[in-house]
Design a protein around this motif. Structure first.
Motif, mmCIF file in Angstrom:
data_model
loop_
_atom_site.group_PDB
_atom_site.id
_atom_site.type_symbol
_atom_site.label_atom_id
_atom_site.label_comp_id
_atom_site.label_asym_id
_atom_site.label_seq_id
_atom_site.Cartn_x
_atom_site.Cartn_y
_atom_site.Cartn_z
ATOM 1 N N LYS A 19 75.777 -7.990 -48.475
ATOM 2 C CA LYS A 19 75.878 -8.611 -47.151
ATOM 3 C C LYS A 19 77.345 -8.903 -46.875
ATOM 4 O O LYS A 19 78.126 -9.100 -47.800
ATOM 5 C CB LYS A 19 75.090 -9.919 -47.128
ATOM 6 C CG LYS A 19 73.615 -9.723 -47.333
ATOM 7 C CD LYS A 19 72.913 -11.060 -47.328
ATOM 8 C CE LYS A 19 71.436 -10.887 -47.606
ATOM 9 N NZ LYS A 19 70.747 -12.168 -47.731
ATOM 10 N N LYS A 20 77.692 -8.960 -45.591
ATOM 11 C CA LYS A 20 79.086 -9.186 -45.211
ATOM 12 C C LYS A 20 79.246 -10.517 -44.494
ATOM 13 O O LYS A 20 78.395 -10.913 -43.708
ATOM 14 C CB LYS A 20 79.577 -8.068 -44.287
ATOM 15 C CG LYS A 20 79.776 -6.757 -44.969
ATOM 16 C CD LYS A 20 80.349 -5.724 -44.013
ATOM 17 C CE LYS A 20 80.538 -4.405 -44.741
ATOM 18 N NZ LYS A 20 81.047 -3.371 -43.853
ATOM 19 N N LEU A 21 80.366 -11.151 -44.781
ATOM 20 C CA LEU A 21 80.790 -12.348 -44.073
ATOM 21 C C LEU A 21 82.248 -12.157 -43.671
ATOM 22 O O LEU A 21 82.999 -11.486 -44.368
ATOM 23 C CB LEU A 21 80.677 -13.584 -44.977
ATOM 24 C CG LEU A 21 79.284 -14.041 -45.361
ATOM 25 C CD1 LEU A 21 79.367 -15.156 -46.392
ATOM 26 C CD2 LEU A 21 78.519 -14.523 -44.147
ATOM 27 N N LEU A 26 90.009 -12.489 -44.097
ATOM 28 C CA LEU A 26 89.267 -11.783 -45.141
ATOM 29 C C LEU A 26 87.883 -11.353 -44.672
ATOM 30 O O LEU A 26 87.296 -11.983 -43.801
ATOM 31 C CB LEU A 26 89.061 -12.688 -46.363
ATOM 32 C CG LEU A 26 90.262 -13.098 -47.175
ATOM 33 C CD1 LEU A 26 89.874 -14.188 -48.163
ATOM 34 C CD2 LEU A 26 90.829 -11.904 -47.914
ATOM 35 N N THR A 27 87.389 -10.309 -45.301
ATOM 36 C CA THR A 27 85.992 -9.933 -45.200
ATOM 37 C C THR A 27 85.435 -10.010 -46.605
ATOM 38 O O THR A 27 86.065 -9.555 -47.554
ATOM 39 C CB THR A 27 85.842 -8.487 -44.663
ATOM 40 O OG1 THR A 27 86.429 -8.416 -43.359
ATOM 41 C CG2 THR A 27 84.381 -8.075 -44.594
ATOM 42 N N LEU A 28 84.256 -10.599 -46.745
ATOM 43 C CA LEU A 28 83.607 -10.718 -48.042
ATOM 44 C C LEU A 28 82.324 -9.903 -48.032
ATOM 45 O O LEU A 28 81.508 -10.044 -47.121
ATOM 46 C CB LEU A 28 83.270 -12.184 -48.346
ATOM 47 C CG LEU A 28 82.382 -12.455 -49.559
ATOM 48 C CD1 LEU A 28 83.054 -12.006 -50.849
ATOM 49 C CD2 LEU A 28 82.010 -13.920 -49.643
ATOM 50 N N VAL A 29 82.177 -9.037 -49.021
ATOM 51 C CA VAL A 29 80.931 -8.319 -49.229
ATOM 52 C C VAL A 29 80.378 -8.836 -50.548
ATOM 53 O O VAL A 29 81.086 -8.834 -51.553
ATOM 54 C CB VAL A 29 81.147 -6.786 -49.301
ATOM 55 C CG1 VAL A 29 79.815 -6.062 -49.372
ATOM 56 C CG2 VAL A 29 81.967 -6.293 -48.121
ATOM 57 N N LYS A 101 79.724 -20.227 -47.559
ATOM 58 C CA LYS A 101 78.684 -19.586 -46.747
ATOM 59 C C LYS A 101 77.807 -18.667 -47.589
ATOM 60 O O LYS A 101 76.591 -18.619 -47.433
ATOM 61 C CB LYS A 101 79.299 -18.800 -45.590
ATOM 62 C CG LYS A 101 79.704 -19.673 -44.421
ATOM 63 C CD LYS A 101 80.187 -18.874 -43.254
ATOM 64 C CE LYS A 101 79.037 -18.302 -42.483
ATOM 65 N NZ LYS A 101 79.425 -17.743 -41.184
ATOM 66 N N ALA A 102 78.411 -17.920 -48.518
ATOM 67 C CA ALA A 102 77.657 -16.987 -49.353
ATOM 68 C C ALA A 102 76.716 -17.723 -50.295
ATOM 69 O O ALA A 102 75.588 -17.289 -50.518
ATOM 70 C CB ALA A 102 78.615 -16.107 -50.157
#
Length: 105
Positions: A19-21, A26-29, A101-102
């Motif tokens: 999932k992506k945030l 930054l982008t977090l996968v 958030k993750a």
């Protein structure tokens, strides 16, 4: 204990099923897993090798400072957005926001 995500197949798995945030810098996968691993993907559009390595050093240090706060096991891949300059404080703030958030997911 090495927590770096190194294998291509692990990166592929995270990009395919994760999932992506998003944050400002930054982008977090991320993907739930049996163990905690982190990877940093800094593409050539960020500049030459010296600049890309500096970005990775900043990202690793930011993650290292937040490591004690992590409770769950995930595979994380951080992708920085293209900027003129990068700071440790910006990465730390955005990384903390994304990890919070993750972990609530």
């Amino acid at each position: 204990m090495d927590i770096r995500l190194k294998k291509t197949k692990d990166f592929d798995l995270v990009f395919r099923k994760g999932k992506k945030l998003y944050s400002n810098s930054l982008t977090l996968v991320y993907l739930k897993s049996e163990e905690l691993k982190v990877g940093f993907a800094v593409g050539k559009k960020h500049g030459k090798a010296v600049k890309r390595n500096k970005i990775k050093r900043l990202l690793r240090e930011s993650f290292r400072s937040l490591l004690p706060k992590l409770k769950q096991n995930f595979f994380f891949v951080f992708l920085p957005k293209v900027r003129d300059d990068y700071t440790l404080d910006t990465f730390k703030r955005d990384m903390e926001y994304l990890l919070k958030k993750a972990s609530n997911d």
